[in-house]
Enzyme design. Structure first.
Site, mmCIF file in Angstrom:
data_model
loop_
_atom_site.group_PDB
_atom_site.id
_atom_site.type_symbol
_atom_site.label_atom_id
_atom_site.label_comp_id
_atom_site.label_asym_id
_atom_site.label_seq_id
_atom_site.Cartn_x
_atom_site.Cartn_y
_atom_site.Cartn_z
ATOM 1 N N HIS A 1 0.959 -0.950 -0.232
ATOM 2 C CA HIS A 1 0.025 -0.319 0.306
ATOM 3 C C HIS A 1 0.921 1.212 -0.158
ATOM 4 O O HIS A 1 1.882 1.468 0.511
ATOM 5 C CB HIS A 1 -0.262 0.321 1.173
ATOM 6 C CG HIS A 1 -2.022 -0.778 1.480
ATOM 7 N ND1 HIS A 1 -2.970 -1.433 0.758
ATOM 8 C CD2 HIS A 1 -1.758 -1.960 2.833
ATOM 9 C CE1 HIS A 1 -3.628 -2.180 0.655
ATOM 10 N NE2 HIS A 1 -2.686 -2.918 2.072
ATOM 11 N N TYR B 1 9.183 -2.826 6.964
ATOM 12 C CA TYR B 1 8.887 -1.991 5.764
ATOM 13 C C TYR B 1 8.108 -1.354 5.516
ATOM 14 O O TYR B 1 7.351 -1.368 4.867
ATOM 15 C CB TYR B 1 8.525 -3.422 4.892
ATOM 16 C CG TYR B 1 9.603 -4.996 5.049
ATOM 17 C CD1 TYR B 1 11.344 -4.845 5.129
ATOM 18 C CD2 TYR B 1 9.337 -6.258 5.493
ATOM 19 C CE1 TYR B 1 11.951 -5.761 4.647
ATOM 20 C CE2 TYR B 1 10.165 -6.717 5.642
ATOM 21 C CZ TYR B 1 11.791 -7.054 5.402
ATOM 22 O OH TYR B 1 12.166 -8.032 6.007
#
Length: 176
Positions: free
Chosen positions: A62, A148
């Site tokens: 995303h 991440y």
């Protein structure tokens, strides 16, 4: 066939969800996160965009990005990112006959979800969604534990507190 309509807005800020073709038990994105980072850097050099928020999960990602003022071509950027990532990996995935006939890889879903950010509240909601995702998927107990993500950069910039969404307390807001 559905009539897909994209919101092309020069200089727009967009939220994206981009999925791997095989979602179940697939950690390709986190396994090769450095390859993905390098491909994104390379595409940004040639076709700039600003990254407001980004999270890479094992099977999807995303992000919230902003395009330059006279540019609305996010599709070209995603094509280059997906293509660059795919070319950097060895051909080990199973291919359908259709994909093989088209010379495609079997890594990414063909489409992606995109949403043009409408206002500040929409921006905040999507930034929170990006960063809460590892917690939502049960990958970590605290957002800060997922490596991440732009969450760490935003903590350093005093946008989010380090303990934001430290447990299952969803709805903790974006900090101005």
């Amino acid at each position: 066939m559905p009539d897909y309509r994209r919101a092309w807005h020069p200089g727009g800020t967009y939220f994206f969800t981009v999925n791997l073709l095989q979602r179940h038990a697939n950690d390709l994105l986190t396994q090769h996160v450095d390859v993905l980072r390098e491909v994104v850097r390379s595409v940004r050099k040639r076709h700039p965009f600003r990254i407001h928020g980004w999270v890479v999960l094992p099977d999807h990602l995303h992000c919230v990005i902003e395009l330059p003022p006279q540019d609305a071509d996010f599709a070209m950027r995603w094509r280059l990112i997906k293509m660059g990532f795919s070319k950097a990996l060895p051909r080990t995935e199973r291919l359908s006959k259709v994909r093989a006939a088209r010379g495609e890889r079997g890594i990414w879903q063909r489409r992606y979800w995109e949403h043009l950010i409408r206002d500040e509240a929409d921006f905040r909601a999507h930034m929170d969604y990006v960063h809460i995702n590892p917690l939502k998927h049960g990958l970590v107990k605290r957002v800060a534990d997922w490596p991440y993500s732009t969450f760490h950069r935003l903590v350093a910039e005093d946008v989010y507190p380090r303990d934001w969404a430290g447990g299952n307390e969803w709805g903790v807001g974006y900090v101005d």
